[in-house]
Design a protein around this motif. Structure first.
Motif, PDB file in Angstrom:
ATOM      1  N   HIS A 118      -9.697   2.770  -0.190  1.00 25.86           N
ATOM      2  CA  HIS A 118     -10.013   3.934   0.638  1.00 25.86           C
ATOM      3  C   HIS A 118     -10.526   3.450   1.989  1.00 25.86           C
ATOM      4  CE1 HIS A 118     -11.221   8.043   1.588  1.00 25.86           C
ATOM      5  NE2 HIS A 118     -12.376   7.544   2.030  1.00 25.86           N
ATOM      6  N   SER A 171      -7.969   7.758   4.646  1.00 23.61           N
ATOM      7  CA  SER A 171      -6.736   7.589   3.864  1.00 23.61           C
ATOM      8  C   SER A 171      -7.069   6.821   2.588  1.00 23.61           C
ATOM      9  CB  SER A 171      -5.674   6.854   4.669  1.00 23.61           C
ATOM     10  OG  SER A 171      -6.101   5.538   4.973  1.00 23.61           O
ATOM     11  N   THR A 172      -6.339   7.175   1.515  1.00 23.21           N
ATOM     12  CA  THR A 172      -6.495   6.487   0.225  1.00 23.21           C
ATOM     13  C   THR A 172      -5.138   5.951  -0.200  1.00 23.21           C
ATOM     14  OG1 THR A 172      -8.320   7.932  -0.409  1.00 23.21           O
ATOM     15  CG2 THR A 172      -7.231   6.720  -2.176  1.00 23.21           C
ATOM     16  N   SER A 173      -5.112   4.712  -0.667  1.00 23.30           N
ATOM     17  CA  SER A 173      -3.857   4.054  -1.006  1.00 23.30           C
ATOM     18  C   SER A 173      -3.922   3.472  -2.408  1.00 23.30           C
ATOM     19  CB  SER A 173      -3.539   2.916  -0.020  1.00 23.30           C
ATOM     20  OG  SER A 173      -3.547   3.365   1.311  1.00 23.30           O
ATOM     21  N   ARG A 210       0.842  -1.188   0.000  1.00 21.30           N
ATOM     22  CA  ARG A 210       0.000   0.000   0.000  1.00 21.30           C
ATOM     23  C   ARG A 210       0.884   1.247   0.000  1.00 21.30           C
ATOM     24  NH1 ARG A 210      -5.302  -0.861   3.907  1.00 21.30           N
ATOM     25  NH2 ARG A 210      -6.264  -2.487   2.596  1.00 21.30           N
ATOM     26  N   ARG A 270       0.928   5.052   0.419  1.00 15.31           N
ATOM     27  CA  ARG A 270       0.204   6.212   0.941  1.00 15.31           C
ATOM     28  C   ARG A 270       1.211   7.341   1.178  1.00 15.31           C
ATOM     29  NH1 ARG A 270      -3.251   3.227   5.660  1.00 15.31           N
ATOM     30  NH2 ARG A 270      -1.229   2.217   5.909  1.00 15.31           N
TER      31      ARG A 270
END
Length: 344
Positions: free
Chosen positions: A313, A333-335, A149, A151
């Motif tokens: 997300h 958070s979005t990854s 992931r 981020r």
């Protein structure tokens, strides 16, 4: 003499004709025919033979029952042994007769091959066939998500998998899920050991235990849940967790495999967590606590090995989001994700 010579041919002709008229029909023995007495022929029309009557005795009309005898309808020789008077127009015949009480015939031999081969060997072969047709014990290990992931400033990893051992009805299932940061420690990790029982063609009922290693303090839970294939090919899973401290949690998740081609698959995925009360030590608030939605595109090199890329997300909701902000953490958070889906 002349007169005598004239009458001599007439006398000779009468002498020759008289035996023909004197013949007795009772002396004729024709194969396949039995002639009635001469007295029975009176007044009968014998096919193409002319009906002869004498002037002094006119022809008498034949009785109706006598005509039947000549055509063989009531002739005793034609129906010998048949009781025609015992039959009634309303009497059931054939398949209309009532069911009897005779014993049923013996069924055919179930295993005909036992006549040709040793019965013990054939019994073993049938047992193996039943096992191979659904009664066998098998094991599967599936890593649904094994991903990196990316981020902003917080690159990490995530895994989600399960293994099961058993048959079509009863199984032992082990599930594991967790995530962490490359520059830190494991943020969440849990393991579930469940007994899975098929309750239909598409769903399993599950019960067992769960243990959370992170976040601390660690917790153990009793688990009751289900998993299966919903209409329109949605894979869904749900469970309730009761901790050894009396905390009640719930989780519902699902995904759908949309095939673009035989190898390219788009998978939307969602998960929702619920808490019945506040759990301050684990920074969880009552109500809907967190949710995750993702979209992953994978390419199946084989059915068992498929790399994928996508987006994920995550959001903390309600009281849990307020607790996160109070700790100086972001609520959402979005990854960008990239990983592998593997099973064997």
């Amino acid at each position: 003499m002349t007169r005598l010579a004239m009458h001599l041919p007439v006398a000779v002709a009468l002498a020759l004709a008289s035996p023909v008229f004197a013949q007795d029909h009772s002396k004729h023995d024709m194969p396949g025919m039995s002639s009635p007495p001469a007295s029975d022929h009176a007044g009968h029309d014998m096919g193409h033979q002319p009906h002869h009557t004498t002037p002094d005795k006119p022809a008498q009309p034949e009785p109706p029952h006598e005509h039947g005898k000549m055509h063989g309808q009531d002739a005793p020789s034609a129906h010998a042994g048949h009781d025609m008077s015992a039959m009634s127009p309303d009497e059931p015949v054939g398949t209309n007769q009532p069911a009897g009480n005779a014993p049923a015939p013996r069924p055919p031999v179930d295993h005909y091959a036992d006549r040709q081969f040793p019965p013990a060997e054939m019994a073993h072969a049938r047992h193996m066939m039943m096992r191979e047709s659904g009664g066998q014990t098998i094991a599967t290990l599936m890593l649904n998500l094994a991903e990196y992931r990316a981020r902003k400033g917080r690159d990490g990893y995530h895994w989600d998998g399960e293994a099961w051992f058993g048959g079509d009805i009863n199984r032992l299932t082990v599930k594991a899920e967790g995530e962490g940061l490359f520059q830190g420690c494991v943020e969440a990790a849990e393991v579930q050991a469940l007994y899975s029982r098929a309750i239909g063609p598409y769903f399993n009922l599950q019960a067992g235990v769960r243990h959370d290693f992170e976040p601390g303090p660690s917790r153990s839970y009793a688990v009751v849940g289900f998993e299966g294939l919903a209409p329109y090919w949605f894979e869904i899973e749900g469970a309730l967790f009761l901790s050894d401290k009396g905390d009640l949690l719930g989780r519902l998740s699902g995904y759908y495999d949309q095939r673009i081609t035989q190898r390219l698959v788009l998978q939307p995925r969602a998960e929702l967590d619920i808490a019945a009360q506040d759990i301050p030590e684990n920074r969880i608030g009552a109500g809907f606590s967190s949710a995750e939605a993702g979209l992953r595109l994978r390419y199946e090199i084989t059915r068992q090995f498929a790399p994928y890329v996508g987006l994920s997300h995550e959001a903390r909701i309600g009281r849990t989001a307020r607790l996160a902000r109070a700790d100086g953490e972001a609520a959402t958070s979005t990854s960008f994700v990239a990983g592998l889906r593997i099973w064997f």
